[in-house]
Design a protein around this motif. Structure first.
Motif, PDB file in Angstrom:
ATOM      1  N   PRO A  28       0.668  -1.109   0.131  1.00 39.08           N
ATOM      2  CA  PRO A  28      -0.037   0.054  -0.097  1.00 39.08           C
ATOM      3  C   PRO A  28       0.761   1.048   0.002  1.00 39.08           C
ATOM      4  O   PRO A  28       0.632   2.079  -0.647  1.00 39.08           O
ATOM      5  N   TRP A  31       2.493   1.722  -3.536  1.00 38.05           N
ATOM      6  CA  TRP A  31       1.211   1.924  -4.493  1.00 38.05           C
ATOM      7  C   TRP A  31       1.033   3.573  -4.145  1.00 38.05           C
ATOM      8  O   TRP A  31       0.986   4.423  -4.931  1.00 38.05           O
ATOM      9  N   MET A  32       0.953   3.968  -2.916  1.00 40.42           N
ATOM     10  CA  MET A  32       0.646   5.493  -2.505  1.00 40.42           C
ATOM     11  C   MET A  32       1.840   6.158  -3.180  1.00 40.42           C
ATOM     12  O   MET A  32       1.241   7.316  -3.742  1.00 40.42           O
ATOM     13  N   SER A  36       1.401   9.225  -6.231  1.00 41.86           N
ATOM     14  CA  SER A  36       1.427  10.650  -5.690  1.00 41.86           C
ATOM     15  C   SER A  36       2.619  11.461  -6.806  1.00 41.86           C
ATOM     16  O   SER A  36       2.803  12.545  -6.920  1.00 41.86           O
ATOM     17  N   ARG A 235     -10.247  14.948   0.487  1.00 41.99           N
ATOM     18  CA  ARG A 235     -10.768  14.042  -0.641  1.00 41.99           C
ATOM     19  C   ARG A 235     -11.981  14.297  -1.014  1.00 41.99           C
ATOM     20  O   ARG A 235     -12.475  14.379  -2.063  1.00 41.99           O
ATOM     21  N   MET A 247      -2.962  11.431  -3.018  1.00 40.42           N
ATOM     22  CA  MET A 247      -1.932  10.507  -2.709  1.00 40.42           C
ATOM     23  C   MET A 247      -0.724  11.130  -2.088  1.00 40.42           C
ATOM     24  O   MET A 247       0.036  10.949  -1.195  1.00 40.42           O
ATOM     25  N   ALA A 250      -1.112  12.079   1.432  1.00 39.45           N
ATOM     26  CA  ALA A 250      -1.219  11.049   2.191  1.00 39.45           C
ATOM     27  C   ALA A 250       0.221  10.670   2.728  1.00 39.45           C
ATOM     28  O   ALA A 250       0.586  10.454   3.623  1.00 39.45           O
ATOM     29  N   VAL A 251       1.037  10.989   1.526  1.00 39.92           N
ATOM     30  CA  VAL A 251       2.565  10.705   1.870  1.00 39.92           C
ATOM     31  C   VAL A 251       3.140  11.750   2.574  1.00 39.92           C
ATOM     32  O   VAL A 251       3.999  11.404   3.381  1.00 39.92           O
TER      33      VAL A 251
END
Length: 278
Positions: A28, A31-32, A36, A235, A247, A250-251
């Motif tokens: 995950p 992938w994130m 990004s 989001r 993303m 999120a990072v």
């Protein structure tokens, strides 16, 4: 000194078992990170590729920082997590010391209640805590995010186990030197149990940094949202189906936790190991 074939084979078997599990846990995050740095045309493009043909990192991270007040969300998370951690240590360390080193009637019962507290998920207490915050008039404030967590059963348990590994002779010597019980806690016990304190700090910060359930109940103002709730609002309101900036945000939210764990990894493992000795 050469290793025997049996030990080499055992080490290879352990690594062969751990490597797939590690990769599965990292999928995950990989992938994130990949999404990004991709432009919108490549996120759902075919064929699948982790490394983009055209880099969209600058656009995604710029939009993540400017389309929503991500810096404000990160600041809120830092303030809340730091305040919770400081108050938890202030409350948990004396309680753990009393359960580990002091003899008084009902000590076993109190420790049993701590274990019961470990079994109760926070969601079970959400309704009475919400009513309490409403009665105190602290909804939609930092206080509503901080006060329900200042007593941590896990913190008391972890520090108690670490304090029990400290010899009683050290405590007796400190008393003979004229130190009060509170002075023994802060000048003797906590410094000697520093790895356990660091381990608990990581657990506490990660749990409250990632907490979405409680903030979504008590926080409505956007200026008070912690990172998890802020990312959800980002989001729903700003990003829509633009997953690249989402993303990227999120990072940026995960990055402080990752850096903190890398820096404190040795003390984290040592703290857990020392707390399991007793």
């Amino acid at each position: 000194m050469s290793l025997s074939p049996l030990r080499i084979g055992s080490a290879l078997a352990r690594h062969a078992a751990l490597l797939p599990t590690t990769l599965f846990a990292l999928i995950p995050f990989i992938w994130m990170l990949s999404l990004s740095v991709k432009p919108p045309t490549e996120i759902f493009g075919s064929p699948f590729a982790l490394i983009p043909q055209h880099w969209g990192a600058y656009e995604n991270y710029s939009k993540a920082l400017h389309a929503a007040p991500l810096a404000r969300f990160l600041l809120n998370g830092a303030v809340v997590c730091l305040a919770i951690l400081v108050l938890q240590i202030l409350f948990c360390a004396p309680c753990a010391y009393a359960l580990a080193k002091l003899k008084f009637p009902g000590r076993g019962l109190l420790f049993g209640l701590v274990l019961v507290g470990l079994l109760l998920p926070h969601q079970v207490l959400a309704l009475p805590l919400f009513i309490l915050c409403y009665k105190l008039g602290i909804l939609d404030s930092y206080a509503a995010l901080i006060l329900p967590f200042i007593v941590s059963p896990f913190g008391i348990f972890l520090l108690r186990q670490s304090f029990k590994s400290i010899p009683d002779d050290i405590v007796q010597a400190a008393r003979l030197d004229g130190l009060s019980e509170l002075a023994i806690v802060w000048r003797i016990m906590v410094p000697m149990a520093l790895p356990a304190v660091i381990a608990f700090s990581i657990f506490s910060v990660v749990a409250h940094w990632n907490d979405l359930f409680w903030p979504s109940i008590v926080i409505k103002s956007r200026d008070l949202m912690p990172p998890s709730l802020g990312a959800a609002a980002f989001r729903n309101v700003e990003a829509g189906s633009d997953f690249g900036p989402l993303m990227a945000g999120a990072v940026l939210i995960v990055l402080p936790l990752l850096l903190a764990f890398i820096l404190a990894q040795r003390w984290f493992i040592e703290g857990l190991a020392s707390s399991s000795l007793k």
